[in-house]
Design an enzyme around this catalytic site. Structure first.
Site, PDB file in Angstrom:
ATOM      1  N   CYS A  28     -29.111  27.238 -31.994  1.00 22.85           N
ATOM      2  CA  CYS A  28     -27.983  26.563 -32.911  1.00 22.85           C
ATOM      3  C   CYS A  28     -27.146  27.741 -33.558  1.00 22.85           C
ATOM      4  O   CYS A  28     -26.207  27.755 -33.862  1.00 22.85           O
ATOM      5  CB  CYS A  28     -28.641  25.857 -33.823  1.00 22.85           C
ATOM      6  SG  CYS A  28     -29.678  24.413 -33.388  1.00 22.85           S
ATOM      7  N   ASP A  49     -27.792  60.822 -58.310  1.00 25.13           N
ATOM      8  CA  ASP A  49     -27.656  59.858 -59.583  1.00 25.13           C
ATOM      9  C   ASP A  49     -26.395  59.097 -58.990  1.00 25.13           C
ATOM     10  O   ASP A  49     -25.958  58.233 -59.951  1.00 25.13           O
ATOM     11  CB  ASP A  49     -27.482  60.483 -60.897  1.00 25.13           C
ATOM     12  CG  ASP A  49     -26.568  61.835 -60.729  1.00 25.13           C
ATOM     13  OD1 ASP A  49     -25.837  61.722 -59.838  1.00 25.13           O
ATOM     14  OD2 ASP A  49     -26.785  62.661 -61.698  1.00 25.13           O
ATOM     15  N   ASP A  89     -31.310  65.474 -55.026  1.00 23.61           N
ATOM     16  CA  ASP A  89     -30.583  66.220 -56.275  1.00 23.61           C
ATOM     17  C   ASP A  89     -31.340  66.672 -57.280  1.00 23.61           C
ATOM     18  O   ASP A  89     -32.190  65.816 -57.815  1.00 23.61           O
ATOM     19  CB  ASP A  89     -29.363  65.373 -56.534  1.00 23.61           C
ATOM     20  CG  ASP A  89     -28.419  66.091 -57.414  1.00 23.61           C
ATOM     21  OD1 ASP A  89     -27.863  67.373 -57.200  1.00 23.61           O
ATOM     22  OD2 ASP A  89     -28.242  65.418 -58.650  1.00 23.61           O
ATOM     23  N   CYS A 130     -32.750  25.299 -34.271  1.00 21.21           N
ATOM     24  CA  CYS A 130     -33.631  26.242 -33.567  1.00 21.21           C
ATOM     25  C   CYS A 130     -32.436  27.322 -33.391  1.00 21.21           C
ATOM     26  O   CYS A 130     -31.674  27.500 -33.737  1.00 21.21           O
ATOM     27  CB  CYS A 130     -34.082  25.896 -32.028  1.00 21.21           C
ATOM     28  SG  CYS A 130     -32.540  25.829 -30.877  1.00 21.21           S
ATOM     29  N   ASP A 188     -22.631  62.539 -56.894  1.00 23.58           N
ATOM     30  CA  ASP A 188     -23.304  62.696 -55.343  1.00 23.58           C
ATOM     31  C   ASP A 188     -22.738  61.745 -54.457  1.00 23.58           C
ATOM     32  O   ASP A 188     -23.274  61.473 -53.357  1.00 23.58           O
ATOM     33  CB  ASP A 188     -24.848  62.710 -55.485  1.00 23.58           C
ATOM     34  CG  ASP A 188     -25.565  63.761 -56.409  1.00 23.58           C
ATOM     35  OD1 ASP A 188     -24.966  64.876 -56.300  1.00 23.58           O
ATOM     36  OD2 ASP A 188     -26.201  63.530 -57.204  1.00 23.58           O
TER      37      ASP A 188
HETATM   38  P1  ADP Z   1     -26.299  70.104 -59.779  1.00 22.04           P
HETATM   39  O1  ADP Z   1     -26.127  70.688 -58.336  1.00 22.04           O
HETATM   40  O2  ADP Z   1     -27.511  70.760 -60.503  1.00 22.04           O
HETATM   41  O3  ADP Z   1     -26.038  68.754 -60.092  1.00 22.04           O
HETATM   42  P2  ADP Z   1     -23.376  71.178 -60.336  1.00 22.04           P
HETATM   43  O4  ADP Z   1     -23.134  71.319 -59.006  1.00 22.04           O
HETATM   44  O5  ADP Z   1     -22.979  69.932 -61.083  1.00 22.04           O
HETATM   45  O6  ADP Z   1     -25.108  71.192 -60.363  1.00 22.04           O
HETATM   46  O7  ADP Z   1     -23.145  72.474 -61.046  1.00 22.04           O
HETATM   47  C1  ADP Z   1     -23.443  73.916 -60.707  1.00 22.04           C
HETATM   48  C2  ADP Z   1     -23.338  74.881 -61.629  1.00 22.04           C
HETATM   49  O8  ADP Z   1     -21.930  75.012 -62.144  1.00 22.04           O
HETATM   50  C3  ADP Z   1     -24.017  74.554 -63.128  1.00 22.04           C
HETATM   51  O9  ADP Z   1     -25.364  75.027 -62.916  1.00 22.04           O
HETATM   52  C4  ADP Z   1     -23.384  75.287 -64.261  1.00 22.04           C
HETATM   53  O10 ADP Z   1     -23.618  76.757 -64.069  1.00 22.04           O
HETATM   54  C5  ADP Z   1     -21.887  75.114 -63.643  1.00 22.04           C
HETATM   55  N1  ADP Z   1     -20.965  74.026 -64.188  1.00 22.04           N
HETATM   56  C6  ADP Z   1     -20.539  72.971 -63.788  1.00 22.04           C
HETATM   57  N2  ADP Z   1     -20.090  72.142 -64.363  1.00 22.04           N
HETATM   58  C7  ADP Z   1     -19.926  72.878 -65.793  1.00 22.04           C
HETATM   59  C8  ADP Z   1     -19.396  72.480 -67.097  1.00 22.04           C
HETATM   60  N3  ADP Z   1     -18.972  71.378 -67.161  1.00 22.04           N
HETATM   61  N4  ADP Z   1     -19.688  73.432 -68.072  1.00 22.04           N
HETATM   62  C9  ADP Z   1     -20.552  74.396 -67.816  1.00 22.04           C
HETATM   63  N5  ADP Z   1     -20.836  74.896 -66.699  1.00 22.04           N
HETATM   64  C10 ADP Z   1     -20.769  74.171 -65.590  1.00 22.04           C
HETATM   65 MG    MG Z   2     -25.554  66.846 -59.993  1.00 20.76          MG
END
Ligand code: ADP
Ligand code: MG
Length: 728
Positions: free
Chosen positions: A24, A618, A430, A21, A622
């Site tokens: 325990c 994802d 996101d 029970c 994040d």
């Molecule tokens: P989200 O919030 O949509 O996942 P991120 O915060 O990862 O977007 O990126 C924001 C912005 O920064 C993108 O829209 C892009 O313009 C720029 N950015 C980020 N990483 C890269 C990269 N490796 N090459 C080119 N642009 C980038």
């Molecule tokens: Mg992202």
């Protein structure tokens, strides 16, 4: 070194035998907690398991449990068949015990109707009958008396105490009536043998039904995952051999025929086939697998022949780790369970007091035969008050609910998450990779020549960002020759910088370029994700990208809205494209152009405003936001990091799982409350009736046998109510 003397770290799961029970549970928990090195021990009564966190030798844990009067075994050691056999044996025993006691009770009850036995002053006959009753009571209900005794030695009282006291008093009193009738007033000279037998019979019957339902629920999940075959076809230098899976080691090559389940995690070396991964993801659509793809133990190879190399075997497969997570979650206790545990602990002593007071009142103030009334009422109180339904109310619902979740591809970390998820008010999503496919396509490129694109390719191939992948793919067409890269830097949420062929290169959002001191960044109004490029601090050109929303994104948003939740999009991307995606999927509230720390601040702000926030991401970039949200949902099984930082992992990678998880948690919580109300209300209402409160008004009394039946029914009600969760 033997299995048993291994040091254990983090969580160890044990099977506990002999718990009758809820009381325990506390005894076992405190026994385990006193073992040096144990930081936390939680016992699940419904699953008959214990989860022990900390560093302790398994054998000291087993010893501690034995010291408290129960048995413990390492859970992993037992195969499904062995566990099922254990359960069947316990079940058969409980049924047999119940039948013996009830049959004995019926024989004696028939006499009260027909009167084929002599009257009670036939001392010899009745002494023999009393002896037989005692034998039956010990055969069928000996465990109640042993349990009560071992609890007493530890200064505790349990449900066993109540049953042992109730039936023990009934038998002892009856023997007094038979052997020394002159001590008992004439009107009170009755025997209560059949009452004692009925109580034991009914309680055992309830137990049997409960064992059945309990084990079904706890084995259901294991059955689900027990599909991985026991043999595998090993490819050796001297031909193919069928070997037991235990012999397969990482690096072995295996042949998987059509219609065969994978026995290990592996990587496809050759062949082409479609695979049903429903077991892992809850998603029945077959997935195509070819060279280089990853396959998992327990999934089904449908139509092609594959050769795979084993990368995970036995306890290291994804399947095994999921199963372990689910079991640990099933064993965890939500906050509300601790409250119930505290109530149960004081419940039995309180009942004992009520029983004594009841007996005293009837004895002092009641009508004749006062002694009989005092005895019947206090016995009924003891029996009817057994808190066994209470002990089952929460763990049964949790076990069935989390099992059902796992079958649908929802990996819920612990039961506390259920409690929080059921109360969420906002779901924050996101954008990139969650609401969208995470595979952006370039819809426009302006101003960049072939040589520049080669440099871009060199720099972006070092970034993991989905945008980077798209750019790399695009530039591949124009690739000239190899270039050297220095000082590569990834600026999360902004872009990348580095030196290619000794030229300073900046790639990223317009804001990021400005922040890096780039001059001449033009205003570009077209809708899309904008990526600007600068060479040596001079704006050179740009890309416009678009990432299509997932097919199920709009459906998810509307299902969340129907469930009464506010939905919000967070993104680092440009406002115009963010709003366009939000419009497509039906989200009304958008926060765009956020840096990663801004995302955290938005979530914190919601929490300060009193909202309970669910965050869907994802899982890889994040992780921080998933952690600070009240409930973090991670998509897919891609990264183990995701499983670590998320509270709920959606194995199916389908957004529908979010609403499913939230409604499941609401269902489970409602089910728990129903169970608690049923169990409590029953005790609160029937204890006074059993004590005879209604007698002066309506002449109603509950006899002890009926009390036993009612008690069994209350557990059965709880068990079946929890079982409904499987289907709703
Ligand atoms: P989200 O919030 O949509 O996942 P991120 O915060 O990862 O977007 O990126 C924001 C912005 O920064 C993108 O829209 C892009 O313009 C720029 N950015 C980020 N990483 C890269 C990269 N490796 N090459 C080119 N642009 C980038
Ligand atoms: Mg992202």
């Amino acid at each position: 070194m033997s299995e048993l003397s291994q040091q254990t770290s983090d969580t160890t799961l044990l099977t506990i035998n002999g718990m009758s029970c809820a009381g325990c549970v506390r005894s076992v928990e405190s026994a385990l907690a006193t073992v040096p090195g144990v930081s936390l021990a939680t016992v699940n009564f419904a699953g008959q398991t214990a989860a022990v966190t900390g560093i302790a030798k398994i054998e000291s844990l087993v010893d501690a449990v034995q010291g408290a009067g129960y048995e413990a075994k390492l859970l992993e050691d037992e195969s499904l068949e062995a566990q099922e056999k254990d359960v069947m044996a316990t079940l058969k025993k409980a049924v047999a015990k119940s039948v013996f006691a009830l049959a004995g009770g019926l024989v004696l009850m028939a006499d009260m109707r027909i009167g084929y036995l002599p009257s009670l002053d036939a001392t010899l006959v009745w002494s023999v009958l009393g002896g037989l009753t005692l034998v039956l009571m010990m055969l069928s209900g000996g465990h109640f008396f042993r349990g009560a005794w071992s609890a007493l030695r530890h200064g505790a009282t349990t449900m066993d105490t109540l049953i042992a006291l109730g039936t023990g008093t009934a038998w002892t009193y009856s023997m007094f009536v038979i052997l020394v009738p002159e001590m008992i007033p004439v009107e009170s000279r009755h025997q209560f043998f059949e009452a004692a037998l009925f109580v034991i019979g009914f309680v055992n019957l309830g137990k049997a039904l409960e064992i059945n339902a309990r084990s079904k629920a706890s084995l259901a999940i294991q059955k689900l995952f027990d599909l991985a075959p026991k043999f595998a076809t090993l490819i050796g230098s001297d031909g193919d051999r069928l070997v037991p899976v235990e012999e397969v080691v990482v690096g072995n090559q295996l042949k998987i025929k059509p219609g065969e389940y994978f026995s290990v995690d592996g990587q496809v070396i050759s062949g082409h086939s479609s695979v049903n991964e429903a077991l892992l993801t809850g998603e029945a659509m077959p997935v195509t697998k070819q060279q280089g793809d990853v396959v998992s133990a327990g999934t089904l190879n449908i139509d092609g022949s594959l050769v795979i190399e084993a990368v995970g075997v036995g306890a290291t497969t994804k399947l095994a780790s999921i199963m372990r997570l689910v079991k640990e979650a099933q064993n965890s206790k939500p906050e509300i369970a601790h409250l119930v545990d505290r109530i149960t602990a004081v419940f039995v002593p309180i009942v004992l007091v009520i029983a004594v007071v009841t007996a005293a009142l009837w004895w002092l103030l009641g009508p004749e035969p006062r002694l009989s009334f005092a005895l019947v009422t206090s016995m009924s109180v003891l029996i009817i008050a057994c808190p066994c339904a209470l002990g089952l109310a929460i763990p049964m619902s949790i076990m069935v609910g989390l099992g059902r979740g796992a079958a649908d591809g929802l990996l819920i970390k612990n039961s506390e998450i259920l409690q929080v998820a059921s109360k969420l008010t906002i779901v924050v999503v996101d954008k990139t990779g969650t609401l969208t496919n995470g595979a952006p396509e370039i819809i426009e490129m302006k101003g960049l020549d072939q040589g520049q694109l080669s440099c871009l390719h060199a720099l972006e191939s070092r970034s993991e960002h989905p945008i980077a992948r798209a750019i790399v793919e695009y530039c591949e067409r124009d690739l000239t020759d190899d270039v050297s890269v220095q000082d590569f830097r990834n600026h999360v949420g902004g872009g990348v910088t580095g030196r290619v062929d000794r030229r300073m290169l900046v790639i990223g959002s317009a804001g990021f370029l400005q922040q890096q001191g780039v001059s001449g960044v033009p205003d570009i109004d077209e809708v899309g994700t904008l990526v600007c490029v600068a060479f040596e601090g001079e704006f050179a050109g740009h890309f416009l990208l678009r990432d299509e929303p997932r097919v199920d994104a709009a459906e998810m948003v509307s299902s969340l809205k129907r469930a009464g939740l506010r939905t919000v999009m967070l993104t680092g991307d440009r406002r115009n494209i963010a709003q366009s995606v939000a419009h497509d999927v039906g989200i009304d509230e958008v926060h765009a152009e956020l840096l990663p720390e801004d995302k955290l601040n938005v979530i914190r702000q919601f929490q300060e405003d009193g909202e309970l926030v669910g965050m869907v991401g994802d899982g890889i970039n994040d992780a921080a936001a998933l952690t600070i949200a009240d409930v973090g949902f991670a998509m897919g099984m891609g990264a183990d990091v995701a499983m670590e930082s998320a509270d709920v992992t959606l194995l199916s990678d389908s957004l529908g799982g979010i609403e499913k998880a939230i409604s499941l948690s609401r269902l489970v919580l409602r089910n728990i409350y129903q169970n608690l109300v049923a169990a409590f209300a029953y005790n609160l209402l029937l204890i006074p009736v059993a004590a005879g409160v209604l007698y002066p008004f309506t002449g109603t009394l509950i006899n002890p046998a009926m009390a036993g039946l009612a008690m069994a029914m209350s557990s059965v009600t709880v068990v079946f109510n929890a079982g409904r969760l499987r289907f709703s």
